[in-house]
Design a protein around this motif. Structure first.
Motif, PDB file in Angstrom:
ATOM      1  N   THR A 357       9.970  10.352 -31.179  1.00 37.25           N
ATOM      2  CA  THR A 357       9.036  11.283 -30.551  1.00 37.25           C
ATOM      3  C   THR A 357       8.937  10.918 -29.076  1.00 37.25           C
ATOM      4  N   ASN A 358       8.325  11.776 -28.322  1.00 39.48           N
ATOM      5  CA  ASN A 358       8.240  11.511 -26.877  1.00 39.48           C
ATOM      6  C   ASN A 358       6.944  12.067 -26.315  1.00 39.48           C
ATOM      7  N   GLY A 359       6.616  11.635 -25.119  1.00 35.98           N
ATOM      8  CA  GLY A 359       5.421  12.137 -24.460  1.00 35.98           C
ATOM      9  C   GLY A 359       5.029  11.280 -23.277  1.00 35.98           C
ATOM     10  N   CYS A 360       3.922  11.677 -22.623  1.00 36.32           N
ATOM     11  CA  CYS A 360       3.422  10.963 -21.448  1.00 36.32           C
ATOM     12  C   CYS A 360       2.505   9.811 -21.831  1.00 36.32           C
ATOM     13  N   PHE A 361       1.628  10.037 -22.811  1.00 34.28           N
ATOM     14  CA  PHE A 361       0.701   9.028 -23.307  1.00 34.28           C
ATOM     15  C   PHE A 361      -0.064   8.358 -22.175  1.00 34.28           C
ATOM     16  N   ASP A 362      -0.620   9.197 -21.300  1.00 28.53           N
ATOM     17  CA  ASP A 362      -1.451   8.736 -20.196  1.00 28.53           C
ATOM     18  C   ASP A 362      -2.881   8.654 -20.717  1.00 28.53           C
ATOM     19  N   LEU A 363      -3.533   7.511 -20.613  1.00 26.85           N
ATOM     20  CA  LEU A 363      -4.838   7.241 -21.239  1.00 26.85           C
ATOM     21  C   LEU A 363      -4.722   7.367 -22.756  1.00 26.85           C
ATOM     22  N   LEU A 364      -4.199   6.331 -23.384  1.00 28.51           N
ATOM     23  CA  LEU A 364      -4.007   6.316 -24.834  1.00 28.51           C
ATOM     24  C   LEU A 364      -5.349   6.470 -25.549  1.00 28.51           C
ATOM     25  N   HIS A 365      -5.392   7.368 -26.537  1.00 25.35           N
ATOM     26  CA  HIS A 365      -6.635   7.608 -27.288  1.00 25.35           C
ATOM     27  C   HIS A 365      -6.340   7.689 -28.780  1.00 25.35           C
ATOM     28  N   VAL A 366      -7.377   7.846 -29.568  1.00 28.13           N
ATOM     29  CA  VAL A 366      -7.243   7.809 -31.025  1.00 28.13           C
ATOM     30  C   VAL A 366      -6.337   8.918 -31.543  1.00 28.13           C
ATOM     31  N   GLY A 367      -6.325  10.065 -30.862  1.00 24.56           N
ATOM     32  CA  GLY A 367      -5.433  11.140 -31.277  1.00 24.56           C
ATOM     33  C   GLY A 367      -3.979  10.717 -31.181  1.00 24.56           C
ATOM     34  N   LYS A 396       3.076  17.524 -14.400  1.00 22.67           N
ATOM     35  CA  LYS A 396       1.628  17.666 -14.424  1.00 22.67           C
ATOM     36  C   LYS A 396       0.976  17.635 -13.047  1.00 22.67           C
ATOM     37  N   GLY A 397       1.775  17.444 -12.006  1.00 30.76           N
ATOM     38  CA  GLY A 397       1.203  17.447 -10.666  1.00 30.76           C
ATOM     39  C   GLY A 397       1.081  16.058 -10.073  1.00 30.76           C
ATOM     40  N   PRO A 398       0.821  15.969  -8.769  1.00 34.14           N
ATOM     41  CA  PRO A 398       0.843  14.698  -8.033  1.00 34.14           C
ATOM     42  C   PRO A 398      -0.281  13.725  -8.394  1.00 34.14           C
ATOM     43  N   LYS A 399      -1.338  14.189  -9.074  1.00 36.25           N
ATOM     44  CA  LYS A 399      -2.443  13.297  -9.417  1.00 36.25           C
ATOM     45  C   LYS A 399      -2.212  12.534 -10.726  1.00 36.25           C
ATOM     46  N   ARG A 400      -1.171  12.863 -11.414  1.00 31.07           N
ATOM     47  CA  ARG A 400      -0.852  12.165 -12.660  1.00 31.07           C
ATOM     48  C   ARG A 400       0.461  11.409 -12.503  1.00 31.07           C
ATOM     49  N   PRO A 401       0.682  10.313 -13.252  1.00 31.76           N
ATOM     50  CA  PRO A 401      -0.198   9.791 -14.280  1.00 31.76           C
ATOM     51  C   PRO A 401      -1.317   8.927 -13.688  1.00 31.76           C
ATOM     52  N   LEU A 402      -2.327   8.685 -14.490  1.00 29.16           N
ATOM     53  CA  LEU A 402      -3.389   7.772 -14.102  1.00 29.16           C
ATOM     54  C   LEU A 402      -2.956   6.319 -14.311  1.00 29.16           C
ATOM     55  N   ILE A 403      -2.099   6.110 -15.296  1.00 29.67           N
ATOM     56  CA  ILE A 403      -1.609   4.775 -15.642  1.00 29.67           C
ATOM     57  C   ILE A 403      -0.099   4.749 -15.413  1.00 29.67           C
ATOM     58  N   LYS A 474      -9.253  15.647 -29.122  1.00 27.80           N
ATOM     59  CA  LYS A 474      -8.847  14.384 -28.512  1.00 27.80           C
ATOM     60  C   LYS A 474      -7.633  14.640 -27.608  1.00 27.80           C
ATOM     61  N   SER A 475      -7.847  14.479 -26.311  1.00 28.72           N
ATOM     62  CA  SER A 475      -6.744  14.658 -25.370  1.00 28.72           C
ATOM     63  C   SER A 475      -7.061  13.918 -24.073  1.00 28.72           C
ATOM     64  N   THR A 476      -6.031  13.617 -23.310  1.00 30.45           N
ATOM     65  CA  THR A 476      -6.227  12.946 -22.028  1.00 30.45           C
ATOM     66  C   THR A 476      -7.015  13.827 -21.079  1.00 30.45           C
ATOM     67  N   ILE A 479     -10.659  13.634 -21.807  1.00 30.54           N
ATOM     68  CA  ILE A 479     -11.233  12.358 -21.357  1.00 30.54           C
ATOM     69  C   ILE A 479     -11.491  12.407 -19.853  1.00 30.54           C
ATOM     70  N   ILE A 480     -10.523  12.913 -19.092  1.00 30.81           N
ATOM     71  CA  ILE A 480     -10.673  13.009 -17.635  1.00 30.81           C
ATOM     72  C   ILE A 480     -11.864  13.896 -17.282  1.00 30.81           C
ATOM     73  N   GLU A 481     -11.983  15.043 -17.951  1.00 24.63           N
ATOM     74  CA  GLU A 481     -13.079  15.966 -17.671  1.00 24.63           C
ATOM     75  C   GLU A 481     -14.427  15.341 -18.008  1.00 24.63           C
ATOM     76  N   ARG A 482     -14.485  14.569 -19.113  1.00 22.20           N
ATOM     77  CA  ARG A 482     -15.741  13.928 -19.500  1.00 22.20           C
ATOM     78  C   ARG A 482     -16.144  12.864 -18.481  1.00 22.20           C
ATOM     79  N   ILE A 483     -15.167  12.105 -17.973  1.00 27.13           N
ATOM     80  CA  ILE A 483     -15.451  11.082 -16.960  1.00 27.13           C
ATOM     81  C   ILE A 483     -15.961  11.737 -15.684  1.00 27.13           C
ATOM     82  N   LEU A 484     -15.303  12.804 -15.264  1.00 27.98           N
ATOM     83  CA  LEU A 484     -15.736  13.495 -14.045  1.00 27.98           C
ATOM     84  C   LEU A 484     -17.141  14.056 -14.198  1.00 27.98           C
TER      85      LEU A 484
END
Length: 490
Positions: A357-367, A396-403, A474-476, A479-484
């Motif tokens: 499988t593949n993906g970005c997995f930026d801010l790993l969460h329970v999902g 995803k744009g210049p502001k990502r990834p966070l990690i 559950k999504s990155t 999480i970002i929106e909740r922090i903001l």
């Protein structure tokens, strides 16, 4: 040293062809035990239990290269005697072509006989010729070198002062290296190094460097003066000065000096360590490693062989084992693409079912974790293709990834359900899937089967696609929106 870089280097060795030019000889070992003194003279009596006859001199360089998995060619001269014929048979047994090995009537093939008891060398007997080869033979060897250099990526020169490497032949070797743009690495001998002017790199030991530089090496400062003098006088790209149990020092044309401590755990026998250094530095440069990294790999190899008795070689697995001890468990799961391809081929041959499988997995969460655990249960191994930082920015744009990608890779590798992580830089994982050929391709339930990249490829060789539902909410992004939201007025 970076483990992924070492793995990638070792994986490329099978595509490296090296030309070895120098003094071939036989290394004979008589192994036994001693329990009494001779009644004829005050010397120990060795009861010989077994005998061993190996390729020595430049032949041990060939042994090292073959053990590493490289392709090799050789140019040398032997006596037209039984030892010469036996040496050619040893080369042929290793599938090394002998077209560049010429016989010289009247010459004695070098044989070094070592007598060992309780793993300690007690005596060495040398039988050899040291006269320079005649001009006609020199010309034949030079012609062979010019021809072979065009199909090789590096030339390794192993000089034992037995007469093969005349000044004329050395000049032809250096010209061939320059003509074809390939490095020429020399293990030198003697006190006059002017004949090596034109080489890319020399690998003298401390005693040899002292004799050649005229500087008595008694401490770190005198060693640096000797190494720097030789590098500058001969205008070398680098000089690698091996220091036995103290490691090695690298003197670069730029003026930089790099001192590497020994990698040896226990020293039993230093014979042949120089051949290992020559081999690994040479193929390291041929494979695209920097001088620094090539020296570091060779230092690891030398540390392995001096822990063995007799001239020995080092296998890629032994190098990886040493490098692996320098890294945490999570690092061992993160693989280079080509290295992982080979690993998975072996796992597949063993009957393992591979899930990808593949993906970005930026801010790993329970999902993410639930999804990956489910994917792992579909087969025997789970491989995660991780989007690189550049890939994520394009998607995803210049502001990502966070990690960053290295941190994300280590966090994911810490999960028990993941067996391997491989970072890819493309916008889609299609090229990665083509290389790894998983049995099961997994994506999230927000995809349709037709929309999964690599579906047609995987199904073409009998694999299948599986879709797994994510945990709702559950999504990155959430999480970002909740922090903001929570910290907007903080």
């Amino acid at each position: 040293m970076d483990r992924i870089k070492v793995e990638n280097f070792l994986n490329r060795l099978c595509r490296i062809r090296a030309l070895v030019v120098g003094d071939l000889m036989l290394d004979e070992y008589l192994w036994g035990k001693t329990e009494r003194i001779s009644p004829e003279a005050p010397v120990q009596v060795v009861d010989v239990a077994r005998e061993d006859l190996r390729l020595g001199g430049a032949g041990n360089v060939l042994n090292n290269l073959v053990t590493l998995g490289c392709q090799v060619e050789v140019a040398s001269a032997l006596g037209e005697d039984e030892d010469g014929r036996h040496l050619r048979r040893l080369l042929e047994a290793k599938e090394i072509a002998t077209g560049g090995v010429f016989l010289s009537p009247g010459r004695t093939t070098s044989r070094k006989t070592r007598v060992l008891a309780s793993n300690q060398q007690m005596l060495r007997i040398d039988r050899e010729s040291r006269d320079p080869i005649d001009p006609a033979l020199e010309q034949r060897l030079a012609d062979y070198v010019r021809s072979a250099a065009g199909r090789c990526q590096v030339i390794l020169v192993s000089d034992y002062l037995k007469g093969v490497l005349t000044e004329g032949l050395l000049k032809a070797i250096f010209e061939a290296g320059k003509t074809h743009g390939i490095p020429v690495v020399v293990d030198p001998k003697g006190a006059d190094y002017r004949k090596y002017a034109g080489a890319t790199l020399l690998t003298p030991n401390r005693k040899e460097a002292q004799a050649a530089s005229g500087i008595a090496i008694s401490d770190e400062a005198s060693l640096v003066r000797a190494g720097r003098k030789l590098q500058q006088t001969l205008d070398l790209e680098a000089l690698v000065l091996t220091r036995s149990e103290e490691g090695m020092s690298l003197f670069l044309r730029s003026g930089e000096e790099i001192h590497l401590p020994t990698e040896a755990r226990e020293v039993f026998d230093v014979s042949g360590a120089g051949d290992t250094v020559l081999s690994l530095i040479g193929v390291g440069l041929a494979a695209g490693l920097s001088l620094d990294d090539a020296a570091r790999v060779s230092n690891i190899g030398a540390g392995i062989v001096v822990a063995k008795v007799g001239t020995s070689t080092v296998a890629p697995a032994e190098i990886l084992e040493v490098v692996g001890r320098q890294h945490p468990d999570t690092d061992l799961k993160i693989k280079d693409r080509q290295v992982l391809k080979g690993v998975l081929e072996r796992e597949r041959d063993a009957g393992k079912k591979i899930v990808f499988t593949n993906g970005c997995f930026d801010l790993l969460h329970v999902g993410h974790v639930k999804y990956l655990q489910h994917a792992r249960r579909l087969g025997d191994l789970l491989v995660l293709g991780l989007n690189s930082d550049d890939s994520i920015q394009r998607l995803k744009g210049p502001k990502r990834p966070l990690i960053g990608q290295e941190e994300r890779a280590h966090v994911l590798a810490a999960l028990k359900c993941i067996d391997y992580v491989v970072i890819f830089d493309e916008d889609t994982p299609l090229q990665l899937i083509e290389a790894l050929r998983p049995d099961i391709l997994v994506k999230g339930g927000d995809y349709t089967p037709e929309g999964v990249v690599g579906k047609d490829l995987v199904e073409s060789y009998g694999g299948k696609v599986e879709l797994i539902q994510f945990v709702d909410g559950k999504s990155t992004t959430n999480i970002i929106e909740r922090i903001l939201e929570q910290y907007r007025d903080a």
